[in-house]
Design a protein around this motif. Structure first.
Motif, PDB file in Angstrom:
ATOM      1  N   UNK A 154     -23.376  86.022 -50.066  1.00 15.34           N
ATOM      2  CA  UNK A 154     -24.113  87.247 -50.340  1.00 15.34           C
ATOM      3  C   UNK A 154     -25.530  87.043 -49.838  1.00 15.34           C
ATOM      4  N   UNK A 155     -25.961  87.938 -48.971  1.00 14.32           N
ATOM      5  CA  UNK A 155     -27.309  87.840 -48.407  1.00 14.32           C
ATOM      6  C   UNK A 155     -27.975  89.204 -48.438  1.00 14.32           C
ATOM      7  N   UNK A 156     -29.284  89.191 -48.278  1.00 14.54           N
ATOM      8  CA  UNK A 156     -30.065  90.403 -48.091  1.00 14.54           C
ATOM      9  C   UNK A 156     -30.401  90.496 -46.608  1.00 14.54           C
ATOM     10  N   UNK A 157     -30.269  91.668 -46.045  1.00 14.40           N
ATOM     11  CA  UNK A 157     -30.600  91.895 -44.639  1.00 14.40           C
ATOM     12  C   UNK A 157     -31.121  93.317 -44.490  1.00 14.40           C
ATOM     13  N   UNK A 158     -31.553  93.649 -43.279  1.00 13.49           N
ATOM     14  CA  UNK A 158     -32.120  94.967 -42.987  1.00 13.49           C
ATOM     15  C   UNK A 158     -31.369  95.579 -41.816  1.00 13.49           C
ATOM     16  N   UNK A 159     -31.301  96.906 -41.835  1.00 16.25           N
ATOM     17  CA  UNK A 159     -30.553  97.619 -40.806  1.00 16.25           C
ATOM     18  C   UNK A 159     -31.334  98.852 -40.379  1.00 16.25           C
ATOM     19  N   UNK A 160     -31.395  99.071 -39.066  1.00 20.37           N
ATOM     20  CA  UNK A 160     -31.994 100.283 -38.527  1.00 20.37           C
ATOM     21  C   UNK A 160     -30.895 101.336 -38.494  1.00 20.37           C
ATOM     22  N   UNK A 161     -31.103 102.401 -39.225  1.00 19.24           N
ATOM     23  CA  UNK A 161     -30.098 103.455 -39.353  1.00 19.24           C
ATOM     24  C   UNK A 161     -30.219 104.398 -38.163  1.00 19.24           C
ATOM     25  N   UNK A 188     -31.256 108.578 -31.748  1.00 18.77           N
ATOM     26  CA  UNK A 188     -31.599 109.089 -33.088  1.00 18.77           C
ATOM     27  C   UNK A 188     -31.776 107.922 -34.056  1.00 18.77           C
ATOM     28  N   UNK A 189     -32.952 107.844 -34.671  1.00 19.35           N
ATOM     29  CA  UNK A 189     -33.298 106.707 -35.523  1.00 19.35           C
ATOM     30  C   UNK A 189     -33.878 107.242 -36.822  1.00 19.35           C
ATOM     31  N   UNK A 190     -33.146 107.017 -37.916  1.00 23.94           N
ATOM     32  CA  UNK A 190     -33.521 107.598 -39.209  1.00 23.94           C
ATOM     33  C   UNK A 190     -34.462 106.732 -40.028  1.00 23.94           C
ATOM     34  N   UNK A 191     -34.070 105.487 -40.284  1.00 25.35           N
ATOM     35  CA  UNK A 191     -34.818 104.684 -41.241  1.00 25.35           C
ATOM     36  C   UNK A 191     -34.426 103.220 -41.107  1.00 25.35           C
ATOM     37  N   UNK A 192     -35.136 102.394 -41.849  1.00 29.99           N
ATOM     38  CA  UNK A 192     -34.741 100.998 -42.054  1.00 29.99           C
ATOM     39  C   UNK A 192     -34.338 100.880 -43.507  1.00 29.99           C
ATOM     40  N   UNK A 227     -38.243 102.084 -45.067  1.00 27.84           N
ATOM     41  CA  UNK A 227     -39.188 103.021 -44.451  1.00 27.84           C
ATOM     42  C   UNK A 227     -38.435 104.040 -43.593  1.00 27.84           C
ATOM     43  N   UNK A 228     -38.984 105.232 -43.575  1.00 23.44           N
ATOM     44  CA  UNK A 228     -38.442 106.316 -42.768  1.00 23.44           C
ATOM     45  C   UNK A 228     -38.986 106.196 -41.343  1.00 23.44           C
ATOM     46  N   UNK A 229     -38.147 106.486 -40.360  1.00 23.57           N
ATOM     47  CA  UNK A 229     -38.599 106.507 -38.957  1.00 23.57           C
ATOM     48  C   UNK A 229     -38.499 107.935 -38.432  1.00 23.57           C
ATOM     49  N   UNK A 230     -37.337 108.550 -38.602  1.00 24.17           N
ATOM     50  CA  UNK A 230     -37.102 109.951 -38.218  1.00 24.17           C
ATOM     51  C   UNK A 230     -37.534 110.282 -36.790  1.00 24.17           C
ATOM     52  N   UNK A 231     -37.009 109.532 -35.853  1.00 27.25           N
ATOM     53  CA  UNK A 231     -37.327 109.758 -34.443  1.00 27.25           C
ATOM     54  C   UNK A 231     -36.078 110.280 -33.711  1.00 27.25           C
TER      55      UNK A 231
END
Length: 182
Positions: free
Chosen positions: A3-10, A109-113, A175-179
């Motif tokens: 089990x790990x913590x990671x980040x993803x660009x949505x 299209x890039x929503x958030x992290x 964080x929101x990116x919304x690009x």
């Protein structure tokens, strides 16, 4: 499984806190669908390479690469997630921010992290070892093995990509990116 913590660009479609995504032998990503739609054509390329002038159409060269990657993974590295049944994530937030900037810059299209809790398998590989598939199956398989071994590339460049499968839970929107949203 760890089990790990990671980040993803949505990208492509939003994710919500509490959402679970499952990737395993029965649950594949969109990459799987796009690649499998060209699997018969990929076999025809190998059987009749002279009928497919270079450069190959982008989706076809990706299919040749990903089919080679999967064949080598299944044969030699089954402990790693499949590139066609995984989520691409970053261990560090700053790294995901760089991916987010890149996706936004190229018009995706890039929503958030989002922050994720992943219970499953992970593989950290060098995206610079990805390659354009060719009509030479043996060359594709050799390059795929190079990728899974994480060997240095001729330019000695590194862009890390982490593949994760199993149960992936969206913990929070960082964080929101919304690009580039339609």
């Amino acid at each position: 499984m760890e089990t790990i913590t990671a980040y993803h660009v949505v990208t492509d479609r939003p994710m919500t806190v509490g959402q679970h995504i499952i990737f395993d032998e029965s649950h594949h990503s969109g990459v799987y669908s796009r690649v499998m739609a060209l699997a018969d054509t990929a076999e025809d390329v190998y059987a009749h390479p002279d009928q497919y002038p270079l450069p190959l159409e982008h989706h076809l060269d990706v299919a040749l690469r990903e089919l080679a990657m999967e064949e080598v993974r299944r044969e030699k590295y089954p402990q790693y997630p499949s590139r066609m049944a995984c989520l691409y994530v970053s261990r560090e937030l700053e790294e995901s921010r760089r991916w987010g900037e890149f996706f936004a810059r190229i018009g995706r299209p890039t929503y958030a992290i989002v922050e994720l809790k992943i219970t499953g398998r992970v593989f950290v590989g060098n995206a610079c070892n990805c390659f354009d598939g060719t009509p030479d199956k043996e060359a594709n398989l050799a390059k795929a093995d190079h990728y899974w071994q994480n060997l240095p590339n001729e330019d000695n460049e590194y862009i890390w990509e982490m593949l994760a499968d199993g149960d992936i839970e969206v913990v929070r929107v960082v964080e929101e990116i919304n690009a580039n949203l339609a």
